[in-house]
Design a protein around this motif. Structure first.
Motif, PDB file in Angstrom:
ATOM      1  N   VAL B  15       1.256  36.469  33.491  1.00 12.20           N
ATOM      2  CA  VAL B  15       2.763  36.900  33.891  1.00 12.20           C
ATOM      3  C   VAL B  15       2.588  38.456  34.563  1.00 12.20           C
ATOM      4  CG1 VAL B  15       4.809  37.710  33.545  1.00 12.20           C
ATOM      5  CG2 VAL B  15       4.110  35.539  32.679  1.00 12.20           C
ATOM      6  N   ARG B  16       1.582  39.086  34.035  1.00  8.42           N
ATOM      7  CA  ARG B  16       1.272  40.563  34.217  1.00  8.42           C
ATOM      8  C   ARG B  16       0.795  40.438  35.655  1.00  8.42           C
ATOM      9  NH1 ARG B  16      -0.455  44.661  29.506  1.00  8.42           N
ATOM     10  NH2 ARG B  16       1.247  44.098  28.056  1.00  8.42           N
ATOM     11  N   PHE B  18       0.961  38.109  37.683  1.00 12.58           N
ATOM     12  CA  PHE B  18       2.182  37.529  38.625  1.00 12.58           C
ATOM     13  C   PHE B  18       2.976  38.594  39.175  1.00 12.58           C
ATOM     14  CE2 PHE B  18       6.424  34.961  38.787  1.00 12.58           C
ATOM     15  CZ  PHE B  18       6.330  34.666  40.024  1.00 12.58           C
ATOM     16  N   GLY B  19       3.408  39.430  37.956  1.00  9.51           N
ATOM     17  CA  GLY B  19       4.094  40.646  38.442  1.00  9.51           C
ATOM     18  C   GLY B  19       3.616  41.471  39.440  1.00  9.51           C
ATOM     19  N   SER B  22       3.211  39.894  42.966  1.00 12.11           N
ATOM     20  CA  SER B  22       4.448  39.812  43.849  1.00 12.11           C
ATOM     21  C   SER B  22       4.970  41.261  44.063  1.00 12.11           C
ATOM     22  CB  SER B  22       5.798  39.300  42.642  1.00 12.11           C
ATOM     23  OG  SER B  22       5.393  38.200  41.980  1.00 12.11           O
ATOM     24  N   TRP B 117       0.351  32.430  29.485  1.00 14.73           N
ATOM     25  CA  TRP B 117       1.705  31.606  30.092  1.00 14.73           C
ATOM     26  C   TRP B 117       1.157  30.522  30.975  1.00 14.73           C
ATOM     27  CZ3 TRP B 117       6.525  33.798  29.424  1.00 14.73           C
ATOM     28  CH2 TRP B 117       6.583  35.124  28.704  1.00 14.73           C
ATOM     29  N   PRO B 157       9.128  23.247  33.521  1.00 19.31           N
ATOM     30  CA  PRO B 157      10.226  23.091  34.631  1.00 19.31           C
ATOM     31  C   PRO B 157      10.012  24.078  35.926  1.00 19.31           C
ATOM     32  CG  PRO B 157      11.118  24.093  32.320  1.00 19.31           C
ATOM     33  CD  PRO B 157       9.556  23.963  32.414  1.00 19.31           C
ATOM     34  N   ALA B 158      10.702  23.698  36.886  1.00 15.56           N
ATOM     35  CA  ALA B 158      10.241  24.374  38.332  1.00 15.56           C
ATOM     36  C   ALA B 158      10.667  25.858  38.129  1.00 15.56           C
ATOM     37  CB  ALA B 158      11.371  23.534  39.157  1.00 15.56           C
ATOM     38  N   ARG B 159       9.602  26.522  38.694  1.00 15.75           N
ATOM     39  CA  ARG B 159       9.736  28.174  38.856  1.00 15.75           C
ATOM     40  C   ARG B 159       9.579  28.664  37.574  1.00 15.75           C
ATOM     41  NH1 ARG B 159      12.976  26.725  43.283  1.00 15.75           N
ATOM     42  NH2 ARG B 159      14.957  27.056  42.275  1.00 15.75           N
ATOM     43  N   ALA B 160       9.286  28.198  36.658  1.00 16.29           N
ATOM     44  CA  ALA B 160       9.312  28.657  35.064  1.00 16.29           C
ATOM     45  C   ALA B 160       7.853  29.412  34.569  1.00 16.29           C
ATOM     46  CB  ALA B 160       9.961  27.629  34.152  1.00 16.29           C
ATOM     47  N   SER B 161       8.083  29.906  33.747  1.00 15.26           N
ATOM     48  CA  SER B 161       6.851  30.534  33.039  1.00 15.26           C
ATOM     49  C   SER B 161       7.157  30.343  31.504  1.00 15.26           C
ATOM     50  CB  SER B 161       6.557  32.079  33.449  1.00 15.26           C
ATOM     51  OG  SER B 161       6.492  32.103  34.626  1.00 15.26           O
TER      52      SER B 161
END
Lengths: 348, 206
Positions: B15-16, B18-19, B22, B117, B157-161
């Motif tokens: 996620v880091r 990803f952040g 983005s 994640w 799920p879709a668009r989930a982490s």
């Protein structure tokens, strides 16, 4: 003697308080006009007298100093920033129907929405006067560039605010983290970090600094700051944070946390969230808000936002080095470097 | 691997990272806008117009600068990603890029935890995601077990982490050194995650 509390030293806090005092005194000076009605001056001065952090003007003044000019050169711009920031807060509180600001009742609760909105207008107008004072101090060419930065920032900020309100009005539930980041670039980062850095560097360098790295550094810093603010709204103590707890959830703000919950929740739980968001704000009960908060915790949405913000904060630390690469080491330069952990890891 | 995720970026992500990615993509979009509005050549910023450029002509100087900046940002990003996840993987796209996670340094007899994640950036849920992990092994052949929690998801799920907790207990007497393991998700078997553990001597011992 320097004592240490986490990332923050007393030297850093002393310098922050000094910058804050300087900007706040200057901002207050623009309200010192006996011809103006107390029905404008009292509410307009109210938030300025509360215990804010003063991060925005401090970032502007320190950057100006770090790039080689004096604090005084950037004081009118820092005062304008503080006045505009306060104007945004007043209007934001009315738009959101917020109850508390910096631990006390919001302006519209104290004075009514009409006087509060007018005070916000007044603060924005006074900021224009502060910017006009740059002509004499900086010369017309540099002053014009500072004004252009403020105009661009103000457009971004009001556009960002409109988008967020529009998302709530249209009950959007299909947004992604990129949508959220784009929103906070406009709504928060421009006036919180990007403009203070760019204007500080512009004035400090006499117009010579490369401002693009400031955009990157400012965005990463501001984004990490805003996501931390979203997290604090859910887990921070009211006493330290100064706003009503769970206010963002109650308002249905499309924060990164809520977007994650919408994406991660099971079909049944997502339907519960959507049903909550479909309610008019006044019909969202305390119990329903508490249910939503429980879901946020259960699906790890806060942990997700925290991790996401830490990734951006790492970029902020790296971007600082690029943005300040040409600037020699000095106390103001170190102050800006120390602002990164202070803004990202804060608890208020 | 399901059709829903085939060809998309690796499902297993940090996620880091990803952040970071983005935020970088958002700020890149603004660089050009700000250059046009406030940079050299913009009337609003009080600069003099440059001679010889018709109003609608592309600004090659800015374009070159922007391209150089993108390349620089990309290189910087790879470095930053390497710093975040410990292993950037091959950059030429010839092989799947690995991502990694690291436990904090741990002494023999100690316990360590870290988080991976599972990230689904698509608009389609991914059913039945199973995770498998090798033990953590060192060059000398010593091994430490690695536990995943949960080892299986009914649906991503879709668009989930979704976080997956990695836990290891280092036996007393375990030789110090760097241990490596690989975690693979059934939904993305070509995107293994490397996991690193550094076992350090207990204080006062050699």
């Amino acid at each position: 003697m320097r004592s240490t509390t986490g990332h923050t030293t007393t030297a850093f806090l002393d310098r922050l308080a000094e910058y804050d005092r300087t900007a706040r005194t200057a901002a207050r000076g623009y309200l010192a006009d006996p011809d103006l009605s107390r029905h404008l001056l009292d509410p307009a001065g109210d938030y300025l007298d509360r215990n804010g952090k003063g991060l925005r003007p401090a970032l502007c003044l320190a950057t100006c100093e770090a790039f080689g000019a004096t604090v005084e050169d950037a004081v009118p711009s820092a005062a304008a920033l503080e006045l505009l920031h306060t104007a945004f807060l007043v209007h934001d509180d009315v738009e959101d129907g917020s109850e508390l600001r910096r631990g006390k009742p919001t302006l519209h609760r104290l004075y009514g929405p009409a006087l509060a909105v007018n005070a916000g207008d007044g603060l924005a107008v006074l900021a224009l006067g502060a910017l006009r004072d740059n002509d004499q101090r900086l010369g017309r060419a540099l002053s014009a560039r500072v004004l252009a930065e403020f105009v661009f920032m103000a457009r971004q900020t009001v556009d960002g605010q409109a988008r967020e309100l529009g998302w709530q009005r249209d009950n959007r539930t299909d947004l992604t983290p990129d949508d959220y980041l784009d929103l906070i670039m406009k709504k928060t980062c421009w006036y919180t970090t990007v403009l203070p850095l760019r204007v500080g560097a512009l004035i400090g360098s006499g117009g010579q600094a490369d401002l693009e790295p400031m955009l990157r550094f400012g965005f990463f810093l501001g984004a990490a700051f805003q996501i931390r603010d979203d997290v604090l709204n859910l887990v921070g103590s009211t006493k330290r944070y100064g706003k009503e707890p769970l206010g963002d959830l109650r308002e249905g703000k499309r924060s990164l946390i809520l977007l994650h919950l919408l994406a991660a929740a099971s079909a049944a739980d997502r339907a519960r969230v959507e049903a909550f968001l479909a309610l008019p704000p006044e019909r969202r009960s305390d119990a329903a808000v508490a249910d939503l908060a429980a879901l946020v915790h259960a699906y790890g949405s806060i942990a997700f936002a925290d991790e996401f913000a830490h990734g951006i904060a790492r970029s902020a630390a790296a971007a600082f080095e690029e943005a300040f690469a040409a600037v020699p080491d000095s106390p103001p330069r170190r102050f800006v470097a120390d602002l990164v952990p202070f803004m990202v890891d804060r608890d208020r | 691997m399901t059709e829903a995720v085939r060809g998309l970026r690796p499902l297993v992500s940090d996620v880091r990272t990803f952040g970071l990615l983005s935020a970088t993509s958002v700020v890149d979009r603004y660089v050009d806008l700000v250059e046009r509005t406030l940079g050299p050549g913009s009337a609003a910023a009080g600069y003099a117009d440059r001679p010889g450029s018709p109003p609608d002509a592309p600004d090659l100087r800015l374009l070159a600068r922007s391209t150089a900046r993108m390349a620089e940002a990309y290189v910087g990003l790879l470095g930053a990603v390497a710093g975040v996840v410990g292993e950037a993987g091959p950059a030429d796209g010839s092989a799947p890029r690995g991502v990694g996670a690291a436990f904090p340094a741990t002494v023999p007899g100690g316990r360590a935890e870290t988080t991976l994640w599972l990230h689904n950036p698509t608009s389609t849920p991914v059913p039945e995601v199973t995770l498998a992990a090798t033990p953590l092994v060192a060059g000398v052949g010593a091994a430490v077990p690695l536990r995943l929690d949960p080892p299986r998801l009914e649906v991503l799920p879709a668009r989930a982490s979704v976080p997956v907790r990695l836990t290891t207990v280092v036996p007393a007497g375990q030789p110090p050194g760097t241990y490596h393991a690989v975690v693979v998700a059934s939904a993305d078997p070509d995107g293994p995650v490397t996991v690193t553990l550094r076992v350090v001597p207990a204080e006062g011992r050699p």
